[in-house]
Write a protein that holds these residues in place. Structure first.
Motif, PDB file in Angstrom:
ATOM      1  N   ARG A 179     -28.830  53.454  91.805  1.00  0.00           N
ATOM      2  CA  ARG A 179     -28.053  52.217  91.925  1.00  0.00           C
ATOM      3  C   ARG A 179     -28.550  51.211  90.897  1.00  0.00           C
ATOM      4  O   ARG A 179     -29.748  51.037  90.718  1.00  0.00           O
ATOM      5  CB  ARG A 179     -28.187  51.634  93.329  1.00  0.00           C
ATOM      6  N   THR A 180     -27.610  50.552  90.249  1.00  0.00           N
ATOM      7  CA  THR A 180     -27.953  49.547  89.240  1.00  0.00           C
ATOM      8  C   THR A 180     -27.957  48.153  89.863  1.00  0.00           C
ATOM      9  O   THR A 180     -27.484  47.949  90.982  1.00  0.00           O
ATOM     10  CB  THR A 180     -26.952  49.570  88.070  1.00  0.00           C
TER      11      THR A 180
ATOM     12  N   ASP B 147     -26.284  45.657  88.562  1.00  0.00           N
ATOM     13  CA  ASP B 147     -25.187  45.018  87.834  1.00  0.00           C
ATOM     14  C   ASP B 147     -24.405  43.995  88.647  1.00  0.00           C
ATOM     15  O   ASP B 147     -23.695  43.179  88.086  1.00  0.00           O
ATOM     16  CB  ASP B 147     -24.219  46.076  87.309  1.00  0.00           C
ATOM     17  N   HIS B 148     -24.507  44.014  89.954  1.00  0.00           N
ATOM     18  CA  HIS B 148     -23.693  43.119  90.785  1.00  0.00           C
ATOM     19  C   HIS B 148     -24.515  41.969  91.372  1.00  0.00           C
ATOM     20  O   HIS B 148     -24.249  41.504  92.466  1.00  0.00           O
ATOM     21  CB  HIS B 148     -23.010  43.918  91.897  1.00  0.00           C
ATOM     22  N   LEU B 149     -25.473  41.500  90.601  1.00  0.00           N
ATOM     23  CA  LEU B 149     -26.293  40.377  91.040  1.00  0.00           C
ATOM     24  C   LEU B 149     -25.517  39.073  90.932  1.00  0.00           C
ATOM     25  O   LEU B 149     -24.659  38.912  90.067  1.00  0.00           O
ATOM     26  CB  LEU B 149     -27.558  40.271  90.177  1.00  0.00           C
ATOM     27  N   ILE B 150     -25.842  38.141  91.802  1.00  0.00           N
ATOM     28  CA  ILE B 150     -25.260  36.806  91.743  1.00  0.00           C
ATOM     29  C   ILE B 150     -26.396  35.846  91.435  1.00  0.00           C
ATOM     30  O   ILE B 150     -27.395  35.803  92.154  1.00  0.00           O
ATOM     31  CB  ILE B 150     -24.572  36.435  93.070  1.00  0.00           C
TER      32      ILE B 150
ATOM     33  N   HIS C 139     -31.695  49.270  90.450  1.00  0.00           N
ATOM     34  CA  HIS C 139     -32.260  48.975  91.765  1.00  0.00           C
ATOM     35  C   HIS C 139     -33.175  50.139  92.151  1.00  0.00           C
ATOM     36  O   HIS C 139     -34.311  49.938  92.532  1.00  0.00           O
ATOM     37  CB  HIS C 139     -31.170  48.767  92.816  1.00  0.00           C
TER      38      HIS C 139
ATOM     39  N   PRO D  98     -23.462  34.823  84.475  1.00  0.00           N
ATOM     40  CA  PRO D  98     -23.622  36.274  84.526  1.00  0.00           C
ATOM     41  C   PRO D  98     -25.111  36.659  84.480  1.00  0.00           C
ATOM     42  O   PRO D  98     -25.894  36.007  83.802  1.00  0.00           O
ATOM     43  CB  PRO D  98     -22.906  36.766  83.266  1.00  0.00           C
TER      44      PRO D  98
END
Length: 190
Positions: free
Chosen positions: A83-84, A86-89, A56, A95
């Motif tokens: 910040r990565t 990795d927590h995308l929806i 991000h 995934p």
């Protein structure tokens, strides 16, 4: 953020806030010189290989190990973490997939800047202007103020440093005339 591939291309990872040179170059130069012990492969692994989906934003944690006076000069005392993504929806619930960037896909991803980590330095590519860019030597003083205008980053000219923000000359700052008026400022969060 990318590394060179065979030939003249590159491959790397997407950075959502791809950042202007005056923000990213001080972070990357300081990280290389201090946190990663002048090891291009180590900084490349951290920024490109060890990320599942993408970044991000890059943060001041890249300045770990640097002298506190340098960190203060670069950030004005502001601190924020990298910040990565990795927590995308995803819309379908699957995934998220790695957001790989290559010289062929950079335009499709609507990116403005690219930073390719070469052994000799950081190639800064203004993707609004060209597909290649000049190198900023890894030994360049991170406190050097860099021009943020995309047209200044031509592959036909040296990297457009403005001037150092301290009294001693940078170690390997490119010898170019000032490209932007006004007092230089430390890198700030974008």
């Amino acid at each position: 953020m990318a590394r060179p591939t065979d030939g003249t291309g590159y491959s790397g990872i997407h950075v959502q806030l791809d950042g202007v040179p005056s923000h990213h170059l001080p972070l990357l130069l300081t990280a290389y010189q201090h946190k990663f012990g002048r090891d291009v492969e180590a900084i490349s692994r951290h920024l490109i290989d060890d990320v599942a989906v993408g970044w991000h934003e890059l943060g001041t944690d890249l300045l770990d190990g640097a002298p506190s006076t340098l960190v203060a000069a670069l950030t004005g005392g502001e601190h924020w973490p990298s910040r990565t993504l990795d927590h995308l929806i995803t819309p379908d619930g699957s995934p998220p997939v790695r957001m790989t960037v290559t010289d062929e896909t950079a335009d499709e991803q609507d990116m403005q800047w690219g930073y390719v980590l070469h052994q000799q330095g950081i190639e800064v590519i203004s993707l609004l202007h060209e597909d290649i860019g000049p190198l900023v030597d890894w030994a360049t003083d991170p406190r050097t103020a860099f021009n943020d205008h995309p047209g200044a980053w031509s592959s036909l000219a040296p990297a457009p440093a403005i001037r150092a923000t301290h009294s001693t000359p940078p170690q390997s700052a490119p010898a170019v005339p000032p490209a932007k008026a006004g007092a230089p400022r430390p890198a700030t969060r974008r």
